[in-house]
Design an enzyme around this catalytic site. Sequence first.
Site, PDB file in Angstrom:
ATOM      1  N   ARG A  83      -1.157 -14.570   3.971  1.00 57.25           N
ATOM      2  CA  ARG A  83      -1.883 -13.919   5.067  1.00 57.25           C
ATOM      3  C   ARG A  83      -1.130 -14.074   6.391  1.00 57.25           C
ATOM      4  O   ARG A  83      -1.122 -13.166   7.222  1.00 57.25           O
ATOM      5  CB  ARG A  83      -3.308 -14.446   5.156  1.00 57.25           C
ATOM      6  CG  ARG A  83      -4.135 -13.985   3.935  1.00 57.25           C
ATOM      7  CD  ARG A  83      -5.586 -14.359   4.010  1.00 57.25           C
ATOM      8  NE  ARG A  83      -6.308 -13.647   5.040  1.00 57.25           N
ATOM      9  CZ  ARG A  83      -6.724 -12.377   4.940  1.00 57.25           C
ATOM     10  NH1 ARG A  83      -6.450 -11.673   3.857  1.00 57.25           N
ATOM     11  NH2 ARG A  83      -7.405 -11.822   5.925  1.00 57.25           N
ATOM     12  N   ARG A 102       2.889  -6.472   8.839  1.00 57.21           N
ATOM     13  CA  ARG A 102       2.131  -5.369   9.447  1.00 57.21           C
ATOM     14  C   ARG A 102       2.713  -4.953  10.797  1.00 57.21           C
ATOM     15  O   ARG A 102       2.719  -3.765  11.130  1.00 57.21           O
ATOM     16  CB  ARG A 102       0.656  -5.735   9.542  1.00 57.21           C
ATOM     17  CG  ARG A 102       0.003  -5.764   8.162  1.00 57.21           C
ATOM     18  CD  ARG A 102      -1.471  -6.041   8.246  1.00 57.21           C
ATOM     19  NE  ARG A 102      -2.111  -5.973   6.947  1.00 57.21           N
ATOM     20  CZ  ARG A 102      -2.965  -6.896   6.497  1.00 57.21           C
ATOM     21  NH1 ARG A 102      -3.278  -7.948   7.238  1.00 57.21           N
ATOM     22  NH2 ARG A 102      -3.517  -6.758   5.308  1.00 57.21           N
ATOM     23  N   HIS A 111      -2.066  -5.571   1.530  1.00 61.29           N
ATOM     24  CA  HIS A 111      -3.340  -6.276   1.352  1.00 61.29           C
ATOM     25  C   HIS A 111      -3.018  -7.670   0.842  1.00 61.29           C
ATOM     26  O   HIS A 111      -2.082  -7.856   0.063  1.00 61.29           O
ATOM     27  CB  HIS A 111      -4.207  -5.561   0.311  1.00 61.29           C
ATOM     28  CG  HIS A 111      -5.314  -6.409  -0.249  1.00 61.29           C
ATOM     29  ND1 HIS A 111      -6.540  -6.522   0.358  1.00 61.29           N
ATOM     30  CD2 HIS A 111      -5.358  -7.214  -1.346  1.00 61.29           C
ATOM     31  CE1 HIS A 111      -7.301  -7.355  -0.352  1.00 61.29           C
ATOM     32  NE2 HIS A 111      -6.604  -7.781  -1.390  1.00 61.29           N
ATOM     33  N   PHE A 129     -16.077   3.120   6.259  1.00 58.26           N
ATOM     34  CA  PHE A 129     -14.680   3.468   5.985  1.00 58.26           C
ATOM     35  C   PHE A 129     -14.347   3.546   4.498  1.00 58.26           C
ATOM     36  O   PHE A 129     -13.210   3.851   4.133  1.00 58.26           O
ATOM     37  CB  PHE A 129     -13.735   2.465   6.664  1.00 58.26           C
ATOM     38  CG  PHE A 129     -13.919   1.038   6.198  1.00 58.26           C
ATOM     39  CD1 PHE A 129     -13.364   0.580   5.010  1.00 58.26           C
ATOM     40  CD2 PHE A 129     -14.647   0.145   6.973  1.00 58.26           C
ATOM     41  CE1 PHE A 129     -13.533  -0.733   4.586  1.00 58.26           C
ATOM     42  CE2 PHE A 129     -14.820  -1.176   6.563  1.00 58.26           C
ATOM     43  CZ  PHE A 129     -14.256  -1.609   5.358  1.00 58.26           C
ATOM     44  N   LYS A 178       0.815  -1.214   0.000  1.00 54.60           N
ATOM     45  CA  LYS A 178       0.000   0.000   0.000  1.00 54.60           C
ATOM     46  C   LYS A 178       0.855   1.274   0.000  1.00 54.60           C
ATOM     47  O   LYS A 178       2.064   1.223   0.233  1.00 54.60           O
ATOM     48  CB  LYS A 178      -0.946  -0.031   1.198  1.00 54.60           C
ATOM     49  CG  LYS A 178      -1.989  -1.150   1.098  1.00 54.60           C
ATOM     50  CD  LYS A 178      -2.935  -1.127   2.280  1.00 54.60           C
ATOM     51  CE  LYS A 178      -4.002  -2.198   2.152  1.00 54.60           C
ATOM     52  NZ  LYS A 178      -4.920  -2.174   3.310  1.00 54.60           N
ATOM     53  N   ASN A 181      -2.078   0.098   6.868  1.00 53.69           N
ATOM     54  CA  ASN A 181      -1.534  -1.163   7.374  1.00 53.69           C
ATOM     55  C   ASN A 181      -0.600  -1.886   6.411  1.00 53.69           C
ATOM     56  O   ASN A 181      -0.454  -3.100   6.472  1.00 53.69           O
ATOM     57  CB  ASN A 181      -2.657  -2.079   7.859  1.00 53.69           C
ATOM     58  CG  ASN A 181      -3.565  -2.561   6.751  1.00 53.69           C
ATOM     59  OD1 ASN A 181      -3.427  -2.165   5.595  1.00 53.69           O
ATOM     60  ND2 ASN A 181      -4.499  -3.428   7.095  1.00 53.69           N
ATOM     61  N   THR A 191      -4.819  -7.643  10.497  1.00 46.08           N
ATOM     62  CA  THR A 191      -5.142  -6.384   9.815  1.00 46.08           C
ATOM     63  C   THR A 191      -4.734  -5.178  10.655  1.00 46.08           C
ATOM     64  O   THR A 191      -4.200  -4.202  10.134  1.00 46.08           O
ATOM     65  CB  THR A 191      -6.650  -6.335   9.502  1.00 46.08           C
ATOM     66  OG1 THR A 191      -6.980  -7.460   8.681  1.00 46.08           O
ATOM     67  CG2 THR A 191      -7.022  -5.056   8.771  1.00 46.08           C
TER      68      THR A 191
END
Length: 143
Positions: A87, A104, A117, A59, A11, A114, A93
Site C-alpha cells: 500500500r 499512483r 489495487h 461509483f 488495472k 488509478n 488512492t
Amino acid sequence: MAIERTFSIIKPDAVAKNHIGAIYNRFETAGLKIIASKMVHLSQEQAEGFYAEHSERPFFGALVAFMTSGPIMVQTLEGENAVLAHREILGATNPAEAAEGTIRADFAESIDENAAHGSDSVASAEREIAYFFSTEELCPRTR
C-alpha cells in the site's frame, strides 16, 4: 517482522500503457516477491463479484465498466508486512494526493483510473487471493 501475502491488481489503464514491467520492478525493489501472476480480462460477473462490497456505492457501475474495459494483471506478493508495504508503494488512492515516487503518482491519471489495487488488510488479501488463484497456483519463493 511478519512474512505476509497480499493481493495486487495492475488495472486496465496501466496495462494499456505498458507499465507492467515498471510496476513489477517497484514491487521487487521494495522486497516483495511475486509468487503468482496472470493476465485476465474480467467479465462483468467477475468484476461485480470481486467488488461486491461496493455494490451499493454510487461509483459501482463505473468501476465495473472500467475494470472490464481491458486486461488486468493480478498477482500475489509475499514479503515482510506485505499488505502495508504494498500500500505504501501504491500511494494514495487519488493520484493527485499520492506521494512522489509512488505507483499512483507516477502511473495513474485520475482517482477513477488509478493504475493499481492493493488489499487493505491480511483478511482482505486472503479473500482476494483466493478469488483469483488456487492454492496450487501460488509458488512460494524458496531461493
